[in-house]
Design an enzyme around this catalytic site. Structure first.
Site, short mmCIF file in Angstrom:
data_model
loop_
_atom_site.label_atom_id
_atom_site.label_comp_id
_atom_site.label_asym_id
_atom_site.label_seq_id
_atom_site.Cartn_x
_atom_site.Cartn_y
_atom_site.Cartn_z
N LYS A 177 37.25 -4.11 31.64
CA LYS A 177 36.16 -3.25 31.17
C LYS A 177 36.32 -1.78 31.58
CE LYS A 177 32.46 -6.60 30.44
NZ LYS A 177 31.02 -6.86 30.61
N ASP B 139 25.70 -3.99 26.58
CA ASP B 139 25.01 -4.91 27.48
C ASP B 139 23.54 -4.54 27.65
OD1 ASP B 139 27.06 -6.71 27.95
OD2 ASP B 139 27.84 -5.59 29.66
#
Length: 288
Positions: free
Chosen positions: A74, A110
């Site tokens: 990420k 997210d």
């Protein structure tokens, strides 16, 4: 010559991680492709850290229009991108990549998934605003804090390593305070929302052992853990008559924006989609 040989090549999207076999993203995006009748492909690719440069070098040649990124990549993907969006900068991680004007752009969905889950399963949860207590200070906590600040909440960040919580609070600035785990009983009475972003309570992890008796009657409890779906924290909250939100919806809602970027259609998080993933989780969770 058949239509499939002469027509345009189906768009391809991916999820990369290492390991990746556990990912439910192919099931999720595959459901949308099928139900929407789209000619597309979404596949899991196990990419070791040392193979990341070669993956991005060949990305366009392999026909990919973008994809998802999970651990441990990420942060590592950022140097391969022309730009990252504001959410990715604030959260400090990229989980979604897409082509925009021929350039690779990275974002983080997210926070979108976190809010979409709460909005769907606990309508009006943010109507009173106020205080949210967030347990943990990792990547998921970053997304939750970013999301909660966007809805006007004050955030009390509680972590067993206070220095990590202080660093995260300093990153976001006004509206976020850091607290040691021992402060939790004193913080709960003012909370309108309690969020667990730790791995405690997850299958194979120690339980999250806290007492919810100090939470007010109207509070909402959100556990981002979704294996198992019904965690001890959520069961305790329901026993007190509190509204609860499990973690599966965050996975479902965070996927919406990426799918729209890659395949040009904005999908919906439906009961049928949730039931599909619930069944898979229960089938693979001992005692579920």
């Amino acid at each position: 010559m058949s239509v499939s040989q002469t027509g345009p090549r189906p768009k391809r999207a991916f999820v990369i991680g290492h390991p990746i076999a556990h990912s439910r993203s192919p099931m999720l995006h595959g459901h949308w492709l099928e139900t929407l009748g789209l000619a597309g492909v979404y596949e899991a690719r196990d990419v070791a850290p040392e193979a990341l440069p070669a993956f991005f070098e060949n990305l366009r040649a392999e026909g990919y229009v973008g994809g998802n990124v999970t651990v441990p990549h990420k942060l590592a993907v950022i140097p391969f991108l022309a730009e990252i969006d504001e959410a990715a900068r604030a959260i400090g991680a990229v989980n979604t990549i897409w082509l925009e004007g021929g350039r690779l752009v990275g974002g983080n969905t997210d926070a979108y998934g976190f809010l979409g889950n709460l909005d769907q399963l606990a309508p009006g949860w943010d109507a009173a605003g106020g205080v949210a207590v967030v347990l943990g200070a990792g990547g998921a906590a970053r997304a939750a804090v970013y999301a909660l600040l966007s809805r006007g909440f004050a955030v009390r960040l509680v972590n067993r390593t206070p220095a990590t919580a202080r660093d995260l609070a300093a990153h976001f600035g006004e509206g976020v305070t850091a607290h040691d785990w021992t402060a939790l009983p004193a913080l709960l009475p003012e909370a309108n929302l309690l969020v667990n972003t730790t791995s405690l309570g997850m299958l194979g992890k120690p339980p999250l052992d806290i007492d919810l008796t100090q939470l007010k009657a109207g509070a909402v409890v959100n556990d981002i853990v979704y294996v198992p779906l019904d965690t001890p924290l959520l069961r305790q909250a329901r026993a007190r008559g509190l509204r609860t939100v499990d973690g599966l919806g965050m996975l479902l809602h965070q996927a919406v924006a990426g799918f729209a970027h890659w395949f040009g259609v904005t999908p919906s998080v439906t009961p049928a989609l949730r039931a599909l993933l619930e069944a898979d989780i229960r089938a693979k969770t001992p005692g579920a």
